[in-house]
Design a protein around this motif. Structure first.
Motif, PDB file in Angstrom:
ATOM      1  N   LEU A 228       0.815  -1.209   0.000  1.00 24.14           N
ATOM      2  CA  LEU A 228       0.000   0.000   0.000  1.00 24.14           C
ATOM      3  C   LEU A 228       0.854   1.266   0.000  1.00 24.14           C
ATOM      4  O   LEU A 228       0.591   2.207  -0.744  1.00 24.14           O
ATOM      5  N   ILE A 229       1.871   1.285   0.839  1.00 18.87           N
ATOM      6  CA  ILE A 229       2.742   2.457   0.926  1.00 18.87           C
ATOM      7  C   ILE A 229       3.435   2.702  -0.415  1.00 18.87           C
ATOM      8  O   ILE A 229       3.501   3.839  -0.905  1.00 18.87           O
ATOM      9  N   ALA A 230       3.927   1.633  -1.023  1.00 18.87           N
ATOM     10  CA  ALA A 230       4.603   1.769  -2.323  1.00 18.87           C
ATOM     11  C   ALA A 230       3.632   2.298  -3.376  1.00 18.87           C
ATOM     12  O   ALA A 230       3.981   3.168  -4.185  1.00 18.87           O
ATOM     13  N   HIS A 231       2.405   1.805  -3.381  1.00 17.86           N
ATOM     14  CA  HIS A 231       1.412   2.254  -4.363  1.00 17.86           C
ATOM     15  C   HIS A 231       1.076   3.729  -4.161  1.00 17.86           C
ATOM     16  O   HIS A 231       1.026   4.504  -5.133  1.00 17.86           O
ATOM     17  N   TYR A 232       0.865   4.152  -2.929  1.00 16.16           N
ATOM     18  CA  TYR A 232       0.504   5.536  -2.666  1.00 16.16           C
ATOM     19  C   TYR A 232       1.669   6.482  -2.955  1.00 16.16           C
ATOM     20  O   TYR A 232       1.462   7.606  -3.429  1.00 16.16           O
ATOM     21  N   ARG A 233       2.883   6.067  -2.675  1.00 11.82           N
ATOM     22  CA  ARG A 233       4.030   6.941  -2.983  1.00 11.82           C
ATOM     23  C   ARG A 233       4.157   7.121  -4.494  1.00 11.82           C
ATOM     24  O   ARG A 233       4.481   8.218  -4.967  1.00 11.82           O
ATOM     25  N   ALA A 234       3.895   6.085  -5.261  1.00 14.86           N
ATOM     26  CA  ALA A 234       3.982   6.192  -6.717  1.00 14.86           C
ATOM     27  C   ALA A 234       2.846   7.037  -7.279  1.00 14.86           C
ATOM     28  O   ALA A 234       3.016   7.761  -8.262  1.00 14.86           O
ATOM     29  N   ASP A 235       1.674   6.976  -6.652  1.00 19.10           N
ATOM     30  CA  ASP A 235       0.499   7.697  -7.132  1.00 19.10           C
ATOM     31  C   ASP A 235       0.573   9.189  -6.798  1.00 19.10           C
ATOM     32  O   ASP A 235       0.253  10.053  -7.618  1.00 19.10           O
ATOM     33  N   ALA A 236       0.977   9.512  -5.567  1.00 25.34           N
ATOM     34  CA  ALA A 236       1.172  10.894  -5.102  1.00 25.34           C
ATOM     35  C   ALA A 236      -0.114  11.723  -5.119  1.00 25.34           C
ATOM     36  O   ALA A 236      -0.059  12.948  -5.184  1.00 25.34           O
ATOM     37  N   SER A 237      -1.271  11.078  -5.062  1.00 23.77           N
ATOM     38  CA  SER A 237      -2.545  11.808  -5.004  1.00 23.77           C
ATOM     39  C   SER A 237      -3.032  11.879  -3.567  1.00 23.77           C
ATOM     40  O   SER A 237      -2.710  11.023  -2.746  1.00 23.77           O
ATOM     41  N   ASP A 238      -3.825  12.922  -3.269  1.00 25.67           N
ATOM     42  CA  ASP A 238      -4.461  13.025  -1.960  1.00 25.67           C
ATOM     43  C   ASP A 238      -5.861  12.453  -2.068  1.00 25.67           C
ATOM     44  O   ASP A 238      -6.745  13.047  -2.684  1.00 25.67           O
ATOM     45  N   HIS A 239      -6.066  11.289  -1.478  1.00 25.76           N
ATOM     46  CA  HIS A 239      -7.357  10.620  -1.550  1.00 25.76           C
ATOM     47  C   HIS A 239      -8.247  10.977  -0.358  1.00 25.76           C
ATOM     48  O   HIS A 239      -9.281  10.328  -0.163  1.00 25.76           O
ATOM     49  N   ARG A 240      -7.839  11.959   0.411  1.00 24.04           N
ATOM     50  CA  ARG A 240      -8.617  12.393   1.579  1.00 24.04           C
ATOM     51  C   ARG A 240      -8.830  11.248   2.567  1.00 24.04           C
ATOM     52  O   ARG A 240      -9.872  11.141   3.208  1.00 24.04           O
ATOM     53  N   ASP A 241      -7.838  10.395   2.679  1.00 25.33           N
ATOM     54  CA  ASP A 241      -7.915   9.285   3.619  1.00 25.33           C
ATOM     55  C   ASP A 241      -6.733   9.360   4.580  1.00 25.33           C
ATOM     56  O   ASP A 241      -5.863  10.236   4.479  1.00 25.33           O
ATOM     57  N   LEU A 242      -6.697   8.428   5.530  1.00 26.30           N
ATOM     58  CA  LEU A 242      -5.664   8.481   6.559  1.00 26.30           C
ATOM     59  C   LEU A 242      -4.274   8.197   5.999  1.00 26.30           C
ATOM     60  O   LEU A 242      -3.292   8.807   6.434  1.00 26.30           O
ATOM     61  N   LEU A 243      -4.172   7.295   5.040  1.00 26.39           N
ATOM     62  CA  LEU A 243      -2.850   6.979   4.488  1.00 26.39           C
ATOM     63  C   LEU A 243      -2.275   8.179   3.739  1.00 26.39           C
ATOM     64  O   LEU A 243      -1.062   8.435   3.808  1.00 26.39           O
ATOM     65  N   SER A 244      -3.108   8.934   3.043  1.00 28.94           N
ATOM     66  CA  SER A 244      -2.624  10.142   2.366  1.00 28.94           C
ATOM     67  C   SER A 244      -2.069  11.149   3.367  1.00 28.94           C
ATOM     68  O   SER A 244      -1.051  11.808   3.115  1.00 28.94           O
ATOM     69  N   VAL A 245      -2.733  11.272   4.510  1.00 30.37           N
ATOM     70  CA  VAL A 245      -2.255  12.180   5.549  1.00 30.37           C
ATOM     71  C   VAL A 245      -0.899  11.713   6.071  1.00 30.37           C
ATOM     72  O   VAL A 245       0.021  12.512   6.272  1.00 30.37           O
ATOM     73  N   LEU A 246      -0.756  10.421   6.305  1.00 28.29           N
ATOM     74  CA  LEU A 246       0.516   9.897   6.798  1.00 28.29           C
ATOM     75  C   LEU A 246       1.650  10.183   5.825  1.00 28.29           C
ATOM     76  O   LEU A 246       2.752  10.578   6.227  1.00 28.29           O
ATOM     77  N   LEU A 247       1.392  10.027   4.544  1.00 26.94           N
ATOM     78  CA  LEU A 247       2.437  10.247   3.544  1.00 26.94           C
ATOM     79  C   LEU A 247       2.770  11.728   3.394  1.00 26.94           C
ATOM     80  O   LEU A 247       3.906  12.081   3.062  1.00 26.94           O
ATOM     81  N   GLY A 248       1.772  12.596   3.637  1.00 28.21           N
ATOM     82  CA  GLY A 248       2.016  14.027   3.486  1.00 28.21           C
ATOM     83  C   GLY A 248       2.445  14.734   4.751  1.00 28.21           C
ATOM     84  O   GLY A 248       2.789  15.923   4.706  1.00 28.21           O
ATOM     85  N   ALA A 249       2.466  14.040   5.876  1.00 25.27           N
ATOM     86  CA  ALA A 249       2.790  14.684   7.154  1.00 25.27           C
ATOM     87  C   ALA A 249       4.255  15.133   7.194  1.00 25.27           C
ATOM     88  O   ALA A 249       5.149  14.442   6.703  1.00 25.27           O
ATOM     89  N   ARG A 250       4.473  16.291   7.812  1.00 23.08           N
ATOM     90  CA  ARG A 250       5.835  16.817   7.966  1.00 23.08           C
ATOM     91  C   ARG A 250       5.992  17.342   9.392  1.00 23.08           C
ATOM     92  O   ARG A 250       5.070  17.907   9.973  1.00 23.08           O
ATOM     93  N   ASP A 251       7.206  17.176   9.939  1.00 21.71           N
ATOM     94  CA  ASP A 251       7.463  17.697  11.276  1.00 21.71           C
ATOM     95  C   ASP A 251       7.964  19.133  11.184  1.00 21.71           C
ATOM     96  O   ASP A 251       7.965  19.736  10.090  1.00 21.71           O
ATOM     97  N   GLU A 252       8.404  19.685  12.305  1.00 24.65           N
ATOM     98  CA  GLU A 252       8.823  21.092  12.332  1.00 24.65           C
ATOM     99  C   GLU A 252      10.050  21.340  11.476  1.00 24.65           C
ATOM    100  O   GLU A 252      10.309  22.471  11.056  1.00 24.65           O
ATOM    101  N   ASP A 253      10.823  20.298  11.193  1.00 27.97           N
ATOM    102  CA  ASP A 253      12.008  20.434  10.348  1.00 27.97           C
ATOM    103  C   ASP A 253      11.738  20.085   8.897  1.00 27.97           C
ATOM    104  O   ASP A 253      12.673  20.014   8.086  1.00 27.97           O
ATOM    105  N   GLY A 254      10.475  19.837   8.584  1.00 36.61           N
ATOM    106  CA  GLY A 254      10.125  19.508   7.210  1.00 36.61           C
ATOM    107  C   GLY A 254      10.332  18.051   6.842  1.00 36.61           C
ATOM    108  O   GLY A 254      10.192  17.687   5.665  1.00 36.61           O
TER     109      GLY A 254
END
Length: 449
Positions: free
Chosen positions: A218-244
């Motif tokens: 799933l992670i490999a598929h979502y990283r290749a797709d790079a779309s925001d599906h408005r789901d929890l996995l998209s949030v996890l992949l797009g999350a950034r900490d204070e250092d980016g």
């Protein structure tokens, strides 16, 4: 709130009576865990127990539990129960140590922001309606299995909403096997027992590997797709900490498995208990049907209906009080300290039990009675008294997500169906670290309004 005065002198907590040579309290803890733990409050606010070669302390007073959960650096995630859960969940949000929790929590908070809840609830409603659509009048169903399928469908949909997700989460059987394995290990205080070549241990290891492989794909598929599906996995992949910096694949894996297991098991257990409790209390069930007929008129429940369904919400709260899905948890003491005037050495395990607190008569009058209306006057219980989702900085990040799902499921199903457990077969809890009911059957009857 109890007002028992804690000792002011440095002392050692009293040991619970009934310990056996070599085994200590392990037989009682394994074979009748709920009765054993609930009875410890009669022996003190902090009670020492022996589990084979291991010692542990049980916090029985809500003020001690509040202190325990408020200071998550002195009382870090770990100990008898959580060490076993970490074998599956890794350093997910439910099990990661205090040193990494703040960063992880901030990065994941967006996934559970109130603004996202309507979107999640819409997906929940679709899955609840779809999962129950094949039901027919007169069907006999295994209630815990049916609720597990429903909760799995909802959690998987909210986690992975991509159109091509169909078949990408074949995890129902794997999650069930992993949950049983974690529960068994958490209640088995014998070192090395989890490494024996038993059928249960082999199923556990296979299921754990299956979950890892599914999340890797799933992670490999979502990283290749790079779309925001408005789901929890998209949030996890797009999350950034204070250092980016984003989350690594290993971190995302741990969070995905945590969401899958926690989101499925807790809701499935709550819904299963709710049907048993409603059947045993027909007056409450009749009132629920009246509320649902007035608001829903037979259609599935939606997020915007929830403010008009107060009894439904109280039924969820009362079910969680009587049968908190995570009924016992542990912490590891990181430095010599005192709790309630008793000395605790570094490395000690401290247990606390929502089930124990929720069944204290001084906190909840007639504690064994199913009474949703108690929440009309106990809407905001004192800290440490009602903790199905924990407390403080480590409170479950998905608490509102879970209660919303449970309320939508109860409302949608009860609006159309009466669920009647098979007579003569009492519904009893499993023996494990998760407070789910043992398998029981029920007959479905379509309601006429």
């Amino acid at each position: 709130m109890p007002t028992r005065l804690f000792p002011t002198t440095r002392s050692t907590a009293a040991t619970a009576p009934g310990a056996l040579p070599l085994l200590g309290h392990a037989p009682a803890f394994v074979h009748r865990p709920l009765d054993f733990v609930a009875g410890l409050a009669a022996h003190g606010d902090l009670v020492r127990i022996r589990l084979g070669p291991l010692d542990a302390y049980v916090a029985c007073h809500p003020e001690l539990v509040r202190r325990l959960l408020a200071d998550h650096r002195t009382y870090d995630k770990g100990g008898l129960v959580l060490d076993e859960a970490r074998e599956v969940l890794g350093d997910g949000l439910a099990t990661c140590p205090a040193a990494t929790h703040r960063r992880q929590r901030r990065m994941l908070q967006t996934a559970f922001h109130p603004d996202r809840l309507p979107d999640h609830a819409a997906m929940m409603a679709e899955e609840i309606a779809g999962t129950t659509a094949p039901w027919r009048h007169g069907d006999t169903v295994d209630v815990p299995a049916a609720m597990h399928r429903l909760a799995t469908a909802v959690t998987a949909r909210c986690l992975v909403a991509a159109p091509e997700r169909a078949g990408s989460l074949p995890v129902h059987a794997s999650m069930a096997a992993v949950t049983r394995g974690v529960a068994r290990r958490g209640m088995m205080p014998l070192p090395g027992a989890d490494r024996l070549p038993t059928p249960g241990n082999r199923r556990f290891r296979r299921a754990r590997q299956d979950l890892r492989e599914v999340t890797r794909r799933l992670i490999a598929h979502y990283r290749a797709d790079a779309s925001d599906h408005r789901d929890l996995l998209s949030v996890l992949l797009g999350a950034r900490d204070e250092d980016g910096q984003g989350l690594s694949d290993a971190e995302i894996h741990d969070h995905v498995v945590t969401f899958l297991l926690a989101g499925t098991e807790t809701t499935a257990a709550t819904l299963s208990w709710a049907w048993a409790l409603l059947a045993a209390n027909p007056a409450v069930r009749d009132r629920l049907h009246t509320e649902l007929d007035t608001v829903l008129d037979g259609r599935p429940a939606r997020h915007e209906d929830l403010p008009s369904l107060p009894l439904t919400a109280r039924i969820v709260s009362e079910t969680l009080r009587l049968y908190p899905p995570v009924w016992i948890l542990s912490r590891t003491v990181t430095t010599d300290t005192e709790l309630g005037g008793h000395h605790l050495p570094a490395g000690a395990t401290v247990l606390f039990s929502p089930y124990l607190l929720h069944r204290r008569a001084d906190l909840f009058p007639c504690p064994d009675r199913f009474d949703p209306d108690r929440w009309l006057t106990t809407a905001h219980p004192a800290a440490g008294t009602y903790i199905p989702f924990g407390l403080g900085a480590r409170r479950c990040i998905g608490d509102t997500f879970g209660t919303t799902e449970a309320a939508l499921a109860i409302a949608t199903i009860a609006a159309r169906w009466t669920v009647t457990p098979t007579p003569g077969r009492p519904v009893r809890p499993t023996r494990g670290s998760s407070l789910a009911p043992r398998p029981f059957t029920a007959t479905l009857a379509r309601r006429s309004r």
